[in-house]
Design a protein around this motif. Structure first.
Motif, PDB file in Angstrom:
ATOM      1  N   GLN A   1       0.925  -1.142   0.060  1.00 32.39           N
ATOM      2  CA  GLN A   1       0.044  -0.134  -0.215  1.00 32.39           C
ATOM      3  C   GLN A   1       0.766   1.215   0.081  1.00 32.39           C
ATOM      4  N   GLU A   2       0.812   1.926  -0.895  1.00 35.07           N
ATOM      5  CA  GLU A   2       1.505   3.258  -0.828  1.00 35.07           C
ATOM      6  C   GLU A   2       0.927   4.484   0.063  1.00 35.07           C
ATOM      7  N   LEU A   3       1.624   5.147   0.787  1.00 29.39           N
ATOM      8  CA  LEU A   3       1.231   6.419   1.707  1.00 29.39           C
ATOM      9  C   LEU A   3       1.165   7.562   0.773  1.00 29.39           C
ATOM     10  N   ALA A   4       0.745   8.625   1.466  1.00 28.50           N
ATOM     11  CA  ALA A   4       0.573   9.840   0.743  1.00 28.50           C
ATOM     12  C   ALA A   4       2.187  10.358   0.215  1.00 28.50           C
ATOM     13  N   ASP A   5       3.094   9.968   1.259  1.00 26.30           N
ATOM     14  CA  ASP A   5       4.548  10.721   1.188  1.00 26.30           C
ATOM     15  C   ASP A   5       5.246   9.601   0.242  1.00 26.30           C
ATOM     16  N   GLY A   6       4.723   8.675  -0.194  1.00 29.44           N
ATOM     17  CA  GLY A   6       5.493   7.788  -1.292  1.00 29.44           C
ATOM     18  C   GLY A   6       6.012   6.658  -0.820  1.00 29.44           C
TER      19      GLY A   6
ATOM     20  N   LEU B   1       6.747  -4.650   6.261  1.00 27.18           N
ATOM     21  CA  LEU B   1       7.720  -4.228   5.475  1.00 27.18           C
ATOM     22  C   LEU B   1       7.384  -2.756   4.950  1.00 27.18           C
ATOM     23  N   VAL B   2       8.558  -2.032   5.039  1.00 25.46           N
ATOM     24  CA  VAL B   2       8.488  -0.662   4.353  1.00 25.46           C
ATOM     25  C   VAL B   2       9.553  -0.228   3.327  1.00 25.46           C
ATOM     26  N   ASP B   3       9.069   0.142   2.125  1.00 21.77           N
ATOM     27  CA  ASP B   3       9.874   0.647   1.234  1.00 21.77           C
ATOM     28  C   ASP B   3      10.063   1.977   1.247  1.00 21.77           C
TER      29      ASP B   3
ATOM     30  N   PHE C   1       4.124   0.330   2.354  1.00 20.08           N
ATOM     31  CA  PHE C   1       3.851  -0.427   3.322  1.00 20.08           C
ATOM     32  C   PHE C   1       3.440  -1.763   3.032  1.00 20.08           C
ATOM     33  N   CYS C   2       3.534  -2.671   3.900  1.00 19.42           N
ATOM     34  CA  CYS C   2       3.316  -3.899   3.515  1.00 19.42           C
ATOM     35  C   CYS C   2       2.876  -4.863   4.984  1.00 19.42           C
ATOM     36  N   LEU C   3       1.706  -5.180   5.237  1.00 21.50           N
ATOM     37  CA  LEU C   3       1.541  -6.027   6.481  1.00 21.50           C
ATOM     38  C   LEU C   3       1.751  -7.244   6.343  1.00 21.50           C
ATOM     39  N   GLY C   4       2.900  -7.815   6.690  1.00 23.73           N
ATOM     40  CA  GLY C   4       3.361  -9.362   6.610  1.00 23.73           C
ATOM     41  C   GLY C   4       2.697 -10.228   7.345  1.00 23.73           C
TER      42      GLY C   4
ATOM     43  N   ILE D   1       2.688  10.992  10.438  1.00 27.74           N
ATOM     44  CA  ILE D   1       2.741  10.153   9.119  1.00 27.74           C
ATOM     45  C   ILE D   1       1.351  10.095   8.482  1.00 27.74           C
ATOM     46  N   PRO D   2       1.322  10.120   7.133  1.00 36.51           N
ATOM     47  CA  PRO D   2       0.236  10.052   6.465  1.00 36.51           C
ATOM     48  C   PRO D   2      -0.239   8.686   6.412  1.00 36.51           C
ATOM     49  N   GLY D   3      -1.685   8.530   6.617  1.00 36.60           N
ATOM     50  CA  GLY D   3      -2.365   7.254   6.547  1.00 36.60           C
ATOM     51  C   GLY D   3      -2.135   6.218   7.438  1.00 36.60           C
TER      52      GLY D   3
END
Length: 189
Positions: A42-47, A92-94, A50-53, A181-183
């Motif tokens: 899922q992409e947050l507003a700041d780019g 996980l966060v990219d 996130f992934c809920l593993g 933190i957005p979202g």
């Protein structure tokens, strides 16, 4: 076992599969087909992505009759806050090149592991540590930010969080603060 080459995402990081084990009717270990192996981002507003593993809702975790899998399936529909009171969260966060998260605090014990790239752990005291692939932070309810040290490449972190007892510092109980933190919604209602 698959012989297909690994997939690459549009940010040039490898796609990640998650393999969940289970038991068949005879009690033998098998791979669960109940939850997709490929993770959903899922992409947050700041780019940031996130992934809920995986998630759990209590300790010790209840795995009988797939209770943990049911809880996780519900969390995929109705995303929890950063941590789950009484449970655990694997996320996980990219991070985009050169990006820095807002300064934030979770009331939890977090393990953060660099999987790809180099990431700076920035504390509100001004202290900074450069983390490289495999380096691990043990985040103990401190106010911190994450910064992708590269201006040209994405970075990836794996986090495992569990709720902590309230933390008192200097006579003050620390509370969660997500720094806008957005979202991201609060962990406790």
């Amino acid at each position: 076992m698959s012989s297909q080459p690994p997939k690459t995402l549009d940010n040039q990081l490898p796609a990640i599969s998650r393999f969940i084990t289970d038991h068949d009717k005879e009690g033998k270990a098998v791979f669960s087909s109940r939850v997709e192996e490929e993770l959903q981002w899922q992409e947050l507003a700041d780019g940031a992505r996130f992934c809920l593993g995986f998630t759990t809702h209590k300790t010790p975790v209840d795995m009988s009759n797939g209770k943990d899998l049911s809880d996780y399936e519900q969390d995929m529909i109705n995303k929890p806050g950063i941590m789950i009171p009484g449970g655990t969260v694997m996320r996980l966060v990219d991070m985009r090149p050169g990006s820095t998260s807002p300064m934030h605090r979770t009331v939890s014990l977090d393990y953060g592991v660099v999987l790809e790239g180099e990431v700076e752990l920035v504390l509100d005291s001004g202290e900074v540590r450069l983390m490289r692939r495999g380096d691990t932070a043990v985040q103990r309810c401190t106010n911190h930010a994450w910064r992708n040290a590269s201006q040209s490449k994405w970075a990836r972190m794996l986090y495992v969080l569990q709720e902590s007892e309230p933390v008192v510092v200097g006579g003050k109980v620390l509370d969660e603060d997500y720094g806008g933190i957005p979202g991201v919604r609060p962990s406790k209602p």
